[in-house]
Enzyme design. Structure first.
Site, mmCIF file in Angstrom:
data_model
loop_
_atom_site.group_PDB
_atom_site.id
_atom_site.type_symbol
_atom_site.label_atom_id
_atom_site.label_comp_id
_atom_site.label_asym_id
_atom_site.label_seq_id
_atom_site.Cartn_x
_atom_site.Cartn_y
_atom_site.Cartn_z
ATOM 1 N N LEU A 367 71.885 98.771 117.829
ATOM 2 C CA LEU A 367 73.144 98.216 118.204
ATOM 3 C C LEU A 367 74.453 98.913 118.127
ATOM 4 C CD1 LEU A 367 73.521 94.191 118.578
ATOM 5 C CD2 LEU A 367 75.311 95.459 118.684
ATOM 6 N N GLU A 369 78.218 101.033 118.973
ATOM 7 C CA GLU A 369 78.594 101.671 120.324
ATOM 8 C C GLU A 369 79.256 102.964 119.430
ATOM 9 O OE1 GLU A 369 78.664 98.769 119.861
ATOM 10 O OE2 GLU A 369 77.833 97.555 121.912
ATOM 11 N N PHE A 392 78.232 95.361 127.695
ATOM 12 C CA PHE A 392 78.665 94.229 128.724
ATOM 13 C C PHE A 392 80.210 94.962 127.882
ATOM 14 C CE2 PHE A 392 76.570 90.902 128.442
ATOM 15 C CZ PHE A 392 76.522 89.963 129.452
ATOM 16 N N ALA A 393 81.453 95.444 128.948
ATOM 17 C CA ALA A 393 82.925 95.768 128.974
ATOM 18 C C ALA A 393 83.455 95.591 127.953
ATOM 19 C CB ALA A 393 83.595 95.983 130.019
ATOM 20 N N PHE A 395 82.028 94.709 125.108
ATOM 21 C CA PHE A 395 81.883 95.745 124.313
ATOM 22 C C PHE A 395 82.158 96.741 123.212
ATOM 23 C CE2 PHE A 395 77.831 92.960 125.260
ATOM 24 C CZ PHE A 395 78.652 91.185 124.197
ATOM 25 N N HIS A 436 82.486 88.448 127.311
ATOM 26 C CA HIS A 436 81.612 88.997 128.469
ATOM 27 C C HIS A 436 82.033 88.860 129.626
ATOM 28 C CE1 HIS A 436 78.724 87.733 125.311
ATOM 29 N NE2 HIS A 436 77.330 88.565 125.564
#
Ligand SMILES: Cc1ncc(C[n+]2csc(CCOP(=O)(O)OP(=O)(O)O)c2C)c(N)n1
Length: 630
Positions: A367, A369, A392-393, A395, A436
């Protein structure tokens, strides 16, 4: 260097005095074709790899003979020729890039090691944690070298971290940590030599902590008043260069005569390099060249479907289909994301992929990015393409730095392209609340160096995704979650590409133009059905960077009226840019002011009533009627 700096002949320099043994020992122990990712104090990496002095001086002085043509300063450059990947100012992102480079070696089954540097201060950044953890989980052959010099700028260690030593952190990551006297070049050399030999054959990361001290200020202007004087005296006795020289004399490996010959040789090499750089002209601004280098040049050749076969597909299936085709076409394409392997991703876009392509290429990531986007750049540096799926965009915020500062700027800075597609499941209308549901394409629209696509239909989703994967530049690929399963359409079965930067006229009309993209296209179509008296032309932009100015201008010139509609919040949204373009370029054709329609300037609320109040669909209808009547 100090003299040149004082004379104003170099722009900026971070002294490595006191820490030379770490750079030099490491670079000597690594194989010349292995990547090293240095920091701001690692001049020794560049000199051991024998970069001609004039190239370095031209770089420092912003001359054309440098590695960045005057675009970036000091060690902020990379060079494939010397296998050195320079830093961005943010320090920590280097480590994720190293992960990607090492992953590429591992996938190619090359027995190569990658070395990346950080200061002790840099270890406080999240990037350190993310990258070491990824390397640990993926068994990547990376040496994470921590130069523990006791200070991060002016902040002493006890205000930076609470651990006694960094090798203790290695335990927490389940990897090995090795500590050496960073002022002893032989210790550094032997440690890097034995670690690299080991991890080339048995890939895994190692944390190498080099104990050292910074004998000068963070940079020359900042001084050293905050450091107790006695530390300079103590560490001065451990000067790595002086001590090694004395050792070599004592062991009779060199004598005073040889040392003096070496010093003369080095001095003359430096002076010759300087002479060349001083004689070099300054950079001459050339706007065309500046703009050209923002992206790697890429000649798009449209791939047409080989047959006329089509199948009805939902948006999501079309995206999935495109990725599968690309994975078959490009053996060097890697897909990375959270839960994308056996689980198939939270939206199931990669369902069945791990079975067909294997978990080496369809990679479940921890987890994190930032390290993964960084790894995408590293893969690109070492010959791979990648798709990074944001779960999801929203994040993407946690990988933002790597996207806007590393992916976006690297080609402009030193000519290295970032062949990465970031998939962004975006948008509201699904009752998912503020974290989200966001539309965040405008964040990237404002960052030179990125391309942005945003299909609204299944066929475009496939053609644009394949075009994005073909394109060697970083592409943000937005896919609306609410459209995944609600929109279907005929999609060619074969491989085909749709040119990035070209809008599509969905419906022709004469009364007014609606310029929109994503969900907005479907809202417009739906609302226009209820107002058959209005002859509106719907332009689906499809690509947001670059966006199709010609198509917009042509439509507005025909209709004389323009509404720009997007799901994103209105202030600072892309609509502002489009409206400004129309006002500047089509003013004489306009019969009404350009009108924008977007979401409320609030976070995205969850409950359906609030969400549809937030979204601009209803307000768009009002705007449409107002515009038609204007
Ligand atoms: C993300 C970020 N925050 C702040 C800075 C400003 N800055 C530059 S170097 C530095 C200290 C770095 O310390 P360390 O990693 O220990 O390296 P050293 O300079 O000691 O070699 C800081 C705070 C930065 N470059 N990047």
């Amino acid at each position: 260097m100090l003299v040149l700096l004082r004379q104003g002949k170099i722009a900026k320099w971070f002294s490595g005095i006191g820490q030379e043994a770490i750079s030099v020992g490491t670079a000597l122990a690594m194989q010349p074709d292995e990547y090293i990712l240095p920091m701001h104090r690692n001049l020794g990496i560049f000199t051991v790899r024998e970069i001609p002095m004039n190239h370095l001086f031209s770089q420092f002085q912003g001359k054309p003979g440098g590695f960045t043509k005057g675009r970036d300063r000091s060690f902020h450059f990379g060079t494939q020729q010397y296998k050195i990947i320079g830093m961005i100012s943010h320090l920590g992102p280097q480590m994720g890039v190293a992960d990607g480079i090492a992953l590429a070696h591992k996938l190619k089954k090359e027995k190569k090691c990658t070395a990346v540097f950080t200061g002790d201060g840099g270890t406080s950044e999240g990037d350190f944690h993310e990258s070491v953890n990824v390397a640990a989980v993926w068994d990547l052959p990376v040496i994470f070298i921590i130069e523990n010099n006791g200070y991060g700028l002016s902040t002493p260690s006890n205000e930076q971290f609470r651990c006694k030593q960094f090798i203790d952190k290695a335990i927490g990551y389940g990897i090995e940590g090795v500590q050496v006297d960073g002022n002893n070049i032989l210790e550094v050399y032997h440690a890097v030599n034995s670690i690299s030999n080991e991890i080339r054959n048995n890939p895994k990361p190692i944390l190498l902590e080099c104990m050292t001290f910074r004998m000068r200020g963070h940079e020359e202007a900042s001084g050293t008043k905050y450091i107790p004087q006695h530390l300079f005296e103590e560490w001065g006795k451990k000067d790595p260069v002086k001590n090694y020289e004395e050792y070599l004399l004592k062991e009779k490996i060199v004598d005073a005569g040889l040392i003096s010959i070496y010093k003369d040789e080095i001095k003359s090499e430096i002076e010759k390099g300087l002479e060349i750089t001083f004689a070099e002209h300054d950079v001459k601004p050339d706007t065309e060249a500046e703009m050209k280098d923002v992206y790697k040049s890429f000649h798009f050749i449209e791939a047409k479907p080989a047959t006329e076969k089509v199948s009805e597909k939902r948006m999501l299936d079309s995206i999935s289909d495109a990725m599968k085709m690309a994975l078959r076409k490009y053996p060097n394409l890697i897909v990375m994301g959270q839960d994308i392997a056996e689980y198939g991703g939270v939206f199931k876009a990669t369902q069945g992929f791990a079975e067909e392509f294997g978990k080496e290429r369809i990679r479940n990531t921890p987890l994190c990015e930032s390290a993964i986007v960084g790894a995408g750049l590293g893969l690109s540096i070492n010959g791979y393409k990648s798709i990074v799926e944001m779960q999801f965009a929203d994040f993407v915020t946690c990988g933002f730095n790597q996207i806007v500062n590393n992916l976006a700027k690297t080609h402009y800075r030193w000519g290295q392209h970032a062949d990465v597609v970031v998939r962004m499941p975006t948008g509201a209308g699904v009752g998912a609340g503020p974290f989200h549901s966001q539309s965040n394409e405008a964040w990237f629209f404002h960052t030179p160096g990125l391309k942005i696509v945003y299909p609204a239909f299944p066929d475009d989703a496939k053609g644009l995704l394949l075009a994005a994967i073909e394109d060697p530049n970083p592409v943000m690929y937005f896919e609306h979650k609410a459209l995944y399963r609600s929109i279907s359409g005929n999609v060619p079965d074969d491989y085909f590409t749709t040119e990035i930067g070209k809008a599509r006229t969905i419906v022709s009309g004469n009364d007014l133009s609606v310029i929109t993209y994503g969900y907005g296209v479907h809202w417009t179509m739906e609302i226009l059905k209820q107002h058959s008296g209005i002859s509106a032309e719907i332009i689906d932009l499809r690509s947001l960077m670059p966006w199709d100015k010609e198509a917009v201008a042509e439509s507005v010139k025909k209709t004389g009226k323009a509404i720009v509609l997007h799901e994103d919040t209105i202030t600072g949204g892309i609509g502002g840019e489009i409206a400004a373009f129309i006002s500047e370029n089509c003013f004489q054709f306009l019969d009404a002011p350009v009108m924008r329609c977007g979401s409320l300037d609030s976070p995205v609320p969850m409950s359906s009533e609030l969400e549809w109040n937030f979204l601009p669909k209803k307000r768009f209808e009002e705007t449409l009627l107002k515009m038609a009547a204007y």
